[in-house]
Scaffold this motif. Structure first.
Motif, short mmCIF file in Angstrom:
data_model
loop_
_atom_site.label_atom_id
_atom_site.label_comp_id
_atom_site.label_asym_id
_atom_site.label_seq_id
_atom_site.Cartn_x
_atom_site.Cartn_y
_atom_site.Cartn_z
N LYS A 1 -7.65 7.02 -4.72
CA LYS A 1 -7.77 5.78 -5.48
C LYS A 1 -7.02 5.84 -6.82
CE LYS A 1 -12.02 4.21 -5.66
NZ LYS A 1 -13.50 4.18 -5.69
N LYS A 2 -6.87 7.04 -7.37
CA LYS A 2 -6.23 7.21 -8.68
C LYS A 2 -4.74 7.58 -8.58
CE LYS A 2 -9.62 6.61 -11.61
NZ LYS A 2 -9.51 5.64 -12.68
N THR A 3 -4.17 7.53 -7.40
CA THR A 3 -2.78 7.95 -7.21
C THR A 3 -1.80 7.31 -8.20
OG1 THR A 3 -3.17 8.53 -4.91
CG2 THR A 3 -0.88 8.09 -5.53
N PRO A 4 -1.84 5.99 -8.43
CA PRO A 4 -0.86 5.42 -9.37
C PRO A 4 -1.04 5.90 -10.81
CG PRO A 4 -2.37 3.73 -8.59
CD PRO A 4 -2.66 4.97 -7.80
N ASP A 5 -2.21 6.44 -11.14
CA ASP A 5 -2.41 7.01 -12.47
C ASP A 5 -1.76 8.39 -12.59
OD1 ASP A 5 -3.92 4.79 -13.17
OD2 ASP A 5 -5.82 5.77 -12.66
N LEU A 6 -1.52 9.03 -11.46
CA LEU A 6 -0.98 10.40 -11.45
C LEU A 6 0.50 10.46 -11.09
CD1 LEU A 6 -3.96 11.98 -9.49
CD2 LEU A 6 -3.52 12.16 -11.95
N HIS B 1 2.76 2.19 -6.75
CA HIS B 1 2.12 0.90 -7.00
C HIS B 1 0.60 1.05 -6.95
CE1 HIS B 1 6.12 -0.34 -5.58
NE2 HIS B 1 5.92 -1.42 -6.31
N PRO B 2 -0.12 0.33 -7.81
CA PRO B 2 -1.58 0.28 -7.65
C PRO B 2 -1.89 -0.47 -6.35
CG PRO B 2 -0.89 -0.59 -9.78
CD PRO B 2 0.35 -0.40 -8.97
N LEU B 3 -2.72 0.12 -5.52
CA LEU B 3 -3.00 -0.47 -4.22
C LEU B 3 -4.48 -0.78 -4.07
CD1 LEU B 3 -0.88 1.89 -1.92
CD2 LEU B 3 -0.21 -0.29 -2.97
N MET B 4 -4.76 -1.80 -3.28
CA MET B 4 -6.14 -2.16 -2.94
C MET B 4 -6.45 -1.48 -1.60
SD MET B 4 -8.88 -3.68 -3.85
CE MET B 4 -8.41 -4.81 -5.14
N LEU C 1 -4.74 0.19 4.37
CA LEU C 1 -4.77 -1.09 3.68
C LEU C 1 -3.95 -2.08 4.46
CD1 LEU C 1 -1.73 -1.41 2.46
CD2 LEU C 1 -2.65 -0.37 0.45
N THR C 2 -4.05 -3.34 4.07
CA THR C 2 -3.11 -4.36 4.49
C THR C 2 -2.37 -4.73 3.22
OG1 THR C 2 -4.52 -5.12 6.27
CG2 THR C 2 -2.81 -6.64 5.52
N GLY C 3 -1.08 -4.44 3.19
CA GLY C 3 -0.34 -4.65 1.96
C GLY C 3 1.16 -4.57 2.16
N LYS C 4 1.87 -4.48 1.03
CA LYS C 4 3.32 -4.53 1.02
C LYS C 4 3.98 -3.17 0.85
CE LYS C 4 3.57 -9.22 -0.72
NZ LYS C 4 4.43 -10.13 -1.48
N THR C 5 3.20 -2.13 0.68
CA THR C 5 3.76 -0.79 0.53
C THR C 5 2.82 0.22 1.16
OG1 THR C 5 4.76 0.76 -1.06
CG2 THR C 5 2.77 -0.40 -1.78
N VAL D 1 0.86 3.93 2.19
CA VAL D 1 -0.23 4.70 1.58
C VAL D 1 -0.04 6.21 1.76
CG1 VAL D 1 -1.94 2.86 1.66
CG2 VAL D 1 -1.65 4.33 3.66
N GLU D 2 1.19 6.62 2.00
CA GLU D 2 1.45 8.05 2.17
C GLU D 2 1.08 8.86 0.93
OE1 GLU D 2 4.84 5.95 4.51
OE2 GLU D 2 3.65 5.58 2.71
N MET D 3 1.45 8.37 -0.24
CA MET D 3 1.17 9.11 -1.46
C MET D 3 -0.32 9.19 -1.73
SD MET D 3 3.99 10.34 -2.26
CE MET D 3 3.36 11.20 -3.67
N GLU D 4 -1.05 8.14 -1.38
CA GLU D 4 -2.50 8.16 -1.56
C GLU D 4 -3.15 9.20 -0.64
OE1 GLU D 4 -0.94 4.73 -3.53
OE2 GLU D 4 -0.53 5.52 -1.54
N ALA D 5 -2.68 9.28 0.61
CA ALA D 5 -3.23 10.27 1.54
C ALA D 5 -2.89 11.68 1.08
CB ALA D 5 -2.69 10.02 2.95
N LEU D 6 -1.67 11.90 0.63
CA LEU D 6 -1.26 13.23 0.13
C LEU D 6 -2.04 13.62 -1.11
CD1 LEU D 6 2.55 12.83 0.73
CD2 LEU D 6 1.15 14.68 1.68
#
Length: 160
Positions: free
Chosen positions: A68-73, A78-81, A105-109, A111-116
């Motif tokens: 959930k904090k990936t875009p902070d790191l 992108h911040p994702l929902m 998610l359902t979105g425009k980008t 979620v690989e970085m979030e999973a990693l």
């Protein structure tokens, strides 16, 4: 698939990719981290015999928070929902744990970085929780295993 680095502009400067014209699609990604430790440490993890408490539950929560904090790191993420984050921790040998983090998610980008990030943070938390009894724990591998959806389509580790 384009070989162009999308986070660089025409002058080679880093920038956040504009995804406003992309279509929303369902996207998922699963990443893995492997930890190697002494068999006696793994036994303590499984049996709950470590001084810091429930190691596995803490690592799962940390992995979810990390995703959930990936875009902070990671500066250009992108911040994702996120609509789903799961962290599973499996014993794969007498001295190894596998962390699997799946994000969706359902979105425009994607979620690989979030999973990693989720897999990495869970693995680091496992190290932190176990270091009092085993400072030699090694996080051997952090890797994307699979991604689905988006413009580039589905991809699975080993299918290249």
């Amino acid at each position: 698939m384009s070989e162009q680095l999308t986070h660089l502009d025409h002058q080679g400067h880093a920038h956040m990719v504009d995804v406003s014209d992309k279509s929303q699609t369902k996207r998922t990604a699963t990443a893995q981290a492997i930890l190697s430790m002494k068999p006696s440490t793994l036994t303590k993890v499984i049996e709950g015999g470590l001084p810091k408490g429930d190691v596995l539950a803490t690592a799962r929560i940390a992995g979810i928070q990390g995703a959930k904090k990936t875009p902070d790191l990671i500066p250009l993420c992108h911040p994702l929902m996120l609509t789903k984050v799961t962290v599973d921790i499996n014993v794969i040998s007498d001295c190894e744990l596998e962390v699997l983090c799946t994000c969706a998610l359902t979105g425009k980008t994607g979620v690989e970085m979030e999973a990693l990030t989720g897999a990495s943070v869970a693995a680091l938390t496992l190290y932190d929780m176990c270091k009092a009894v085993d400072k030699g724990i090694v996080i051997q591998r952090v890797a994307l295993l699979e991604k689905k959806g988006g413009k580039s389509g589905d991809w699975r580790q080993g299918d290249e």
